[in-house]
Design an enzyme around this catalytic site. Structure first.
Site, mmCIF file in Angstrom:
data_model
loop_
_atom_site.group_PDB
_atom_site.id
_atom_site.type_symbol
_atom_site.label_atom_id
_atom_site.label_comp_id
_atom_site.label_asym_id
_atom_site.label_seq_id
_atom_site.Cartn_x
_atom_site.Cartn_y
_atom_site.Cartn_z
ATOM 1 N N TYR A 1 0.810 -1.217 0.000
ATOM 2 C CA TYR A 1 0.000 0.000 0.000
ATOM 3 C C TYR A 1 0.845 1.271 0.000
ATOM 4 C CZ TYR A 1 -3.887 -3.121 0.846
ATOM 5 O OH TYR A 1 -4.816 -4.123 0.713
ATOM 6 N N GLY B 1 7.291 6.110 -2.702
ATOM 7 C CA GLY B 1 8.544 5.639 -3.269
ATOM 8 C C GLY B 1 9.590 5.353 -2.218
ATOM 9 N N ARG C 1 5.160 15.817 7.380
ATOM 10 C CA ARG C 1 3.771 15.369 7.555
ATOM 11 C C ARG C 1 3.169 15.741 8.907
ATOM 12 N NH1 ARG C 1 3.933 9.304 6.260
ATOM 13 N NH2 ARG C 1 5.403 10.043 4.719
#
Length: 496
Positions: A66, A70, A218
């Site tokens: 999933y 990369g 993130r």
């Protein structure tokens, strides 16, 4: 491990010893998990002994499959190992282990080249060179990818590298038969490729939170979205890549485009509703530079391991990289351990053998399965509500209490229906593991009295240099129940 005499007799297929008095099989190496770490490791150690790869579903069903974005690696002359290290350490809020970071960033390029040699096919630019993308937190284009299905391509190449006769008796089907529900991710590469985040009033908001805007790590982006949703009372924000040429979007993100179309969304002409999601476990079993643990003969690599690479927040596309590096590093120590070990058949008697719940009435089993399913949803809700992006001590303590109550209720429900401590079933084992992981996450969060990286707690909103050290949770520091009790302790009659 099996005796050295057996280890010497190898062929292209898996060899194993089998106890004539039972169904027990003995292998030189047992690999739990069929993701990139497990398969890459198995490919190497299979040259030196018999290997069993254990996976609870189809071989493809792994987190690797999933992974869209990369593998990050320094493969461009204008890039450097030092730059990759710096990006990793900054994203990890300076909680990373510097030696581990250097090892991974230095060895990464060779691990990617090995994948290519094995047969993995990555995207190339018009110049014939690898196309290197950029993602949040990276200062250079260094993401090797296969469109937006990189993990799937790596998994395919590694599975194909096994000759059919080198697999388990049942073989390894190439295509999974089941589809994972409610788990569609939008890769960070969309932001790296120019995607812009808007609130529902089409106001771009990331520059208000960080000068790196959409290219921030993130943890920053997740908190920013969370803040927008709470301030505006909205359920989602919008990620827009439609200003890019249609052909470029479809070439870079064919899987995302196709999946969104299934729900009536055309990413080439309109923005996509997105929310932050629990995605990756930065912690795990503490491991050294060879993947070794404090259990002799047990090596870990991939998401299960805590090597010190990620620190307080993982840099985009460093996960597959870490798995490749540590899977390879664990090979030689494992071989050395195997060759100097001998088989002790009596060692397995320390553990009571697990049994299937075949003695249970069918209606009792159905009740257990249904209760386990609803308990799982409840646990997920508790974690999202109380242990999410923005935390507080009081809410973490509430979560701790709620998880304990939920676990006790679930266990009591099972035992009232004649479930025994050594019984095993897929759903029950997963539920036990989820409870264990949930308690570890909450304990770790309560132990860190500062905000660092992805751990943001309102009671301690600032970085504290004196607290810049990893959190280590020892088994004895957790309140153990049947769900988290070690099996050999249960066998010895330890109280539940």
């Amino acid at each position: 491990p099996v005796p050295k005499s057996i280890s010497a007799a190898r062929s292209a297929r898996i060899l194993c010893l089998q106890d004539s008095n039972s169904n027990t099989k003995y292998f030189d190496f047992v690999v739990v998990g069929s993701g990139v770490a497990g398969l890459r490791y198995a490919l190497e150690v299979s040259k030196h002994g018999s290997v069993a790869i254990i996976t609870k579903a189809e071989p493809h069903e792994s987190n690797t499959n999933y992974a869209q974005g990369g593998v990050s690696a320094v493969l461009c002359p204008s890039d450097s190992v030092e730059s990759h290290m710096q990006d990793t350490i900054v994203a990890g809020a300076y909680l990373c282990d510097e030696e581990t970071v250097r090892v991974v960033c230095t060895e990464g390029p060779d691990r990617v080249k090995e994948l290519i040699a094995i047969g993995a096919s990555f995207d190339h630019g018009d110049d014939g060179k690898l196309h290197l993308a950029r993602e949040g937190g990276h200062s250079h284009n260094r993401i090797v990818h296969a469109a937006d299905m990189t993990g799937r391509e790596i998994e395919r190449a590694l599975l194909k590298a096994f000759h059919p006769t080198a697999l388990a008796d049942e073989g390894l089907p190439i295509k999974p038969t089941n589809r994972r529900e409610n788990a569609f991710l939008i890769t960070e590469a969309v932001r790296g490729d120019g995607g812009i985040l808007y609130n529902q009033s089409m106001q771009r908001f990331m520059p208000l939170y960080d000068e790196r805007a959409e290219l921030a790590p993130r943890d920053v982006v997740a908190r920013s979205i969370d803040d927008q949703l709470k301030k505006r009372g909205e359920k989602y924000v919008l990620l827009d890549i439609s200003h890019k040429p249609r052909e470029q979007i479809l070439a870079h993100f064919p899987n995302i485009a196709a999946e969104c179309l299934r729900y009536g969304l055309d990413i080439t002409s309109s923005p996509v509703p997105v929310v932050p999601a629990a995605h990756y476990m930065c912690g795990g079993i503490r491991a050294g530079l060879q993947g070794e643990t404090n259990v002799k003969g047990l090596y870990v690599a991939g998401e299960v391991a805590c090597t010190g690479l990620h620190g307080a927040n993982r840099l985009a596309s460093n996960s597959l990289l870490e798995a490749l590096v540590f899977a390879r590093r664990a090979v030689q120590p494992s071989i050395d351990h195997m060759t100097r070990s001998s088989l002790d058949i009596h060692a397995s008697t320390m553990w009571t053998r697990p049994v299937l719940p075949t003695s249970l009435e069918s209606h009792a089993m159905q009740e257990i399965l249904f209760r386990t399913k609803t308990t799982r949803v409840e646990l997920q809700s508790i974690m999202w509500e109380y242990v999410g992006i923005v935390r507080s001590t009081s809410r973490l303590k509430t979560a701790e209490w709620k998880i304990g109550e939920l676990e006790a209720e679930w266990e009591e429900f099972l035992f009232r229906r004649e479930w025994k401590p050594m019984m095993v079933g897929l759903q029950a084992c997963e539920m036990k593991n989820l409870f264990c992981c949930a308690k570890l996450v909450v304990s770790s969060a309560l132990a860190r009295q500062e905000s660092r990286g992805l751990h943001y707690i309102e009671d301690f909103p600032f970085l504290e240099e004196s607290k810049r050290k990893p959190t280590i949770i020892f088994p004895t520091s957790l309140k153990l129940t049947w769900s988290s009790q070690q099996a050999h302790k249960l066998a010895a009659g330890a109280p539940l």
